[in-house]
Design a protein around this motif. Structure first.
Motif, PDB file in Angstrom:
ATOM      1  N   LEU A   4       0.823  -1.211   0.000  1.00  0.00           N
ATOM      2  CA  LEU A   4       0.000   0.000   0.000  1.00  0.00           C
ATOM      3  C   LEU A   4       0.855   1.259   0.000  1.00  0.00           C
ATOM      4  O   LEU A   4       0.586   2.208  -0.730  1.00  0.00           O
ATOM      5  CB  LEU A   4      -0.944   0.005   1.211  1.00  0.00           C
ATOM      6  N   PHE A   5       1.930   1.261   0.816  1.00  0.00           N
ATOM      7  CA  PHE A   5       2.783   2.446   0.828  1.00  0.00           C
ATOM      8  C   PHE A   5       3.552   2.572  -0.484  1.00  0.00           C
ATOM      9  O   PHE A   5       3.765   3.683  -0.981  1.00  0.00           O
ATOM     10  CB  PHE A   5       3.746   2.416   2.015  1.00  0.00           C
ATOM     11  N   LEU A   6       3.968   1.445  -1.049  1.00  0.00           N
ATOM     12  CA  LEU A   6       4.650   1.498  -2.345  1.00  0.00           C
ATOM     13  C   LEU A   6       3.745   2.118  -3.405  1.00  0.00           C
ATOM     14  O   LEU A   6       4.199   2.910  -4.235  1.00  0.00           O
ATOM     15  CB  LEU A   6       5.074   0.091  -2.788  1.00  0.00           C
ATOM     16  N   GLN A   7       2.460   1.780  -3.387  1.00  0.00           N
ATOM     17  CA  GLN A   7       1.513   2.369  -4.343  1.00  0.00           C
ATOM     18  C   GLN A   7       1.441   3.875  -4.160  1.00  0.00           C
ATOM     19  O   GLN A   7       1.454   4.627  -5.147  1.00  0.00           O
ATOM     20  CB  GLN A   7       0.123   1.748  -4.168  1.00  0.00           C
ATOM     21  N   ALA A   8       1.360   4.332  -2.903  1.00  0.00           N
ATOM     22  CA  ALA A   8       1.281   5.773  -2.639  1.00  0.00           C
ATOM     23  C   ALA A   8       2.556   6.474  -3.096  1.00  0.00           C
ATOM     24  O   ALA A   8       2.504   7.553  -3.701  1.00  0.00           O
ATOM     25  CB  ALA A   8       1.038   6.012  -1.147  1.00  0.00           C
ATOM     26  N   ALA A   9       3.718   5.870  -2.827  1.00  0.00           N
ATOM     27  CA  ALA A   9       4.993   6.474  -3.222  1.00  0.00           C
ATOM     28  C   ALA A   9       5.128   6.507  -4.743  1.00  0.00           C
ATOM     29  O   ALA A   9       5.574   7.500  -5.324  1.00  0.00           O
ATOM     30  CB  ALA A   9       6.150   5.702  -2.596  1.00  0.00           C
ATOM     31  N   GLN A  10       4.730   5.439  -5.381  1.00  0.00           N
ATOM     32  CA  GLN A  10       4.807   5.374  -6.847  1.00  0.00           C
ATOM     33  C   GLN A  10       3.891   6.410  -7.486  1.00  0.00           C
ATOM     34  O   GLN A  10       4.244   7.031  -8.492  1.00  0.00           O
ATOM     35  CB  GLN A  10       4.435   3.961  -7.320  1.00  0.00           C
ATOM     36  N   ALA A  11       2.739   6.636  -6.873  1.00  0.00           N
ATOM     37  CA  ALA A  11       1.767   7.596  -7.423  1.00  0.00           C
ATOM     38  C   ALA A  11       2.310   9.023  -7.436  1.00  0.00           C
ATOM     39  O   ALA A  11       1.865   9.840  -8.240  1.00  0.00           O
ATOM     40  CB  ALA A  11       0.459   7.537  -6.627  1.00  0.00           C
ATOM     41  N   GLY A  13       5.593   9.651  -7.904  1.00  0.00           N
ATOM     42  CA  GLY A  13       6.800   9.703  -8.716  1.00  0.00           C
ATOM     43  C   GLY A  13       8.001   8.922  -8.237  1.00  0.00           C
ATOM     44  O   GLY A  13       9.050   8.946  -8.895  1.00  0.00           O
ATOM     45  N   PHE A  14       7.900   8.207  -7.121  1.00  0.00           N
ATOM     46  CA  PHE A  14       9.038   7.408  -6.676  1.00  0.00           C
ATOM     47  C   PHE A  14       9.159   6.136  -7.504  1.00  0.00           C
ATOM     48  O   PHE A  14       8.162   5.541  -7.917  1.00  0.00           O
ATOM     49  CB  PHE A  14       8.881   7.015  -5.203  1.00  0.00           C
ATOM     50  N   ASP A  15      10.390   5.704  -7.734  1.00  0.00           N
ATOM     51  CA  ASP A  15      10.695   4.408  -8.324  1.00  0.00           C
ATOM     52  C   ASP A  15      10.824   3.448  -7.149  1.00  0.00           C
ATOM     53  O   ASP A  15      11.757   3.580  -6.344  1.00  0.00           O
ATOM     54  CB  ASP A  15      12.006   4.517  -9.105  1.00  0.00           C
ATOM     55  N   VAL A  16       9.919   2.505  -7.000  1.00  0.00           N
ATOM     56  CA  VAL A  16       9.805   1.753  -5.746  1.00  0.00           C
ATOM     57  C   VAL A  16      10.362   0.344  -5.850  1.00  0.00           C
ATOM     58  O   VAL A  16      10.412  -0.264  -6.929  1.00  0.00           O
ATOM     59  CB  VAL A  16       8.338   1.704  -5.255  1.00  0.00           C
ATOM     60  N   PHE A  17      10.758  -0.164  -4.688  1.00  0.00           N
ATOM     61  CA  PHE A  17      11.244  -1.532  -4.534  1.00  0.00           C
ATOM     62  C   PHE A  17      10.844  -1.978  -3.137  1.00  0.00           C
ATOM     63  O   PHE A  17      10.932  -1.188  -2.195  1.00  0.00           O
ATOM     64  CB  PHE A  17      12.771  -1.558  -4.689  1.00  0.00           C
ATOM     65  N   GLY A  18      10.402  -3.217  -2.980  1.00  0.00           N
ATOM     66  CA  GLY A  18       9.935  -3.679  -1.679  1.00  0.00           C
ATOM     67  C   GLY A  18      10.554  -4.997  -1.249  1.00  0.00           C
ATOM     68  O   GLY A  18      10.818  -5.875  -2.081  1.00  0.00           O
ATOM     69  N   PRO A  47      20.525  -7.182  -2.935  1.00  0.00           N
ATOM     70  CA  PRO A  47      21.796  -7.203  -3.664  1.00  0.00           C
ATOM     71  C   PRO A  47      22.176  -5.856  -4.272  1.00  0.00           C
ATOM     72  O   PRO A  47      22.535  -5.772  -5.448  1.00  0.00           O
ATOM     73  CB  PRO A  47      21.517  -8.233  -4.765  1.00  0.00           C
ATOM     74  N   PHE A  48      22.087  -4.789  -3.501  1.00  0.00           N
ATOM     75  CA  PHE A  48      22.385  -3.458  -4.010  1.00  0.00           C
ATOM     76  C   PHE A  48      23.327  -2.743  -3.049  1.00  0.00           C
ATOM     77  O   PHE A  48      23.475  -3.148  -1.909  1.00  0.00           O
ATOM     78  CB  PHE A  48      21.114  -2.606  -4.139  1.00  0.00           C
ATOM     79  N   ALA A  49      23.877  -1.634  -3.521  1.00  0.00           N
ATOM     80  CA  ALA A  49      24.644  -0.737  -2.657  1.00  0.00           C
ATOM     81  C   ALA A  49      24.513   0.670  -3.211  1.00  0.00           C
ATOM     82  O   ALA A  49      24.508   0.857  -4.433  1.00  0.00           O
ATOM     83  CB  ALA A  49      26.107  -1.152  -2.594  1.00  0.00           C
ATOM     84  N   ASP A  50      24.405   1.654  -2.320  1.00  0.00           N
ATOM     85  CA  ASP A  50      24.328   3.070  -2.702  1.00  0.00           C
ATOM     86  C   ASP A  50      23.264   3.324  -3.773  1.00  0.00           C
ATOM     87  O   ASP A  50      23.471   4.111  -4.697  1.00  0.00           O
ATOM     88  CB  ASP A  50      25.685   3.560  -3.223  1.00  0.00           C
ATOM     89  N   ARG A  51      22.126   2.685  -3.664  1.00  0.00           N
ATOM     90  CA  ARG A  51      21.130   2.786  -4.729  1.00  0.00           C
ATOM     91  C   ARG A  51      19.963   3.704  -4.393  1.00  0.00           C
ATOM     92  O   ARG A  51      19.428   4.369  -5.250  1.00  0.00           O
ATOM     93  CB  ARG A  51      20.611   1.391  -5.053  1.00  0.00           C
ATOM     94  N   PHE A  52      19.544   3.720  -3.126  1.00  0.00           N
ATOM     95  CA  PHE A  52      18.266   4.326  -2.798  1.00  0.00           C
ATOM     96  C   PHE A  52      18.412   5.716  -2.179  1.00  0.00           C
ATOM     97  O   PHE A  52      19.342   5.984  -1.431  1.00  0.00           O
ATOM     98  CB  PHE A  52      17.477   3.416  -1.848  1.00  0.00           C
TER      99      PHE A  52
END
Length: 199
Positions: A4-11, A13-18, A47-52
């Motif tokens: 639900l929060f990802l939907q709000a963030a995406q709406a 303009g955020f590029d989301v990952f959960g 599997p990421f670093a310095d991404r978000f």
């Protein structure tokens, strides 16, 4: 969670990952966002670093079985200057203070209030003083910490689900609006909302 929060963030303009440890919950969220954007597991498995630019832990930090590994992972995942947002129960809130007081005054016999407030799956508790100290160890500088208050209907629903058979539960649910008003008047919120910057 289910996204639900990802939907709000995406709406907005955020590029989301959960990430979530529950396969069933992730499967629900993946239907909305795709399997590449939703994964099962803890932060430490990402599997990421310095991404978000932003990582949110809405009612998550208290569930970490290894907070050191998870908070170190949050620091690794954020870009320098990125923001970590945390919402977690407040160990110094009115409800927990009152429950501990009743327990001590009863000679450790009245345990019901403690059972309502300390869930078995909440492994760690934080206060307005302890949360910034813990996060500073992992390279986070505090931006803002403020008290928050749970939605009364949500708390009542949760109590009814977990403790609905007890008469004391019905009494507590009826008193919730008054207790929440008292918590607001005394500025002893049952939640902490805190924002930190990766240094």
């Amino acid at each position: 969670g289910t996204g639900l929060f990802l939907q709000a963030a995406q709406a907005v303009g955020f590029d989301v990952f959960g990430l979530d440890p529950s396969p069933a919950v992730v499967q629900r969220a993946a239907t909305d966002f795709g399997a590449a954007r939703i994964r099962v597991g803890p932060l430490a498995s990402a599997p990421f670093a310095d991404r978000f630019d932003l990582i949110t832990l809405w009612d998550v930090a208290e569930h970490f079985t290894d907070p050191a590994a998870e908070l170190a992972a949050a620091a690794r995942l954020l870009k320098p200057g990125g923001v970590l947002a945390v919402l977690t129960p407040n160990e110094d809130g009115l409800f927990k203070r009152a429950a501990r007081f009743a327990y001590r005054c009863s000679g450790r016999r009245i345990r019901a209030p403690l059972r309502y407030l300390y869930y078995l799956w909440h492994y760690f508790s934080y206060s307005p003083r302890s949360l910034p100290r813990v996060l500073q160890r992992f390279g986070f500088a505090p931006l803002e910490t403020r008290l928050a208050y749970s939605n009364v209907e949500f708390v009542a629903e949760k109590l009814a689900y977990h403790h609905g058979r007890h008469a004391a539960t019905r009494l507590l649910i009826g008193a919730l609006p008054w207790l929440m008003a008292l918590a607001r008047m005394t500025r002893q919120g049952n939640k902490l909302e805190a924002w930190f910057r990766r240094t």
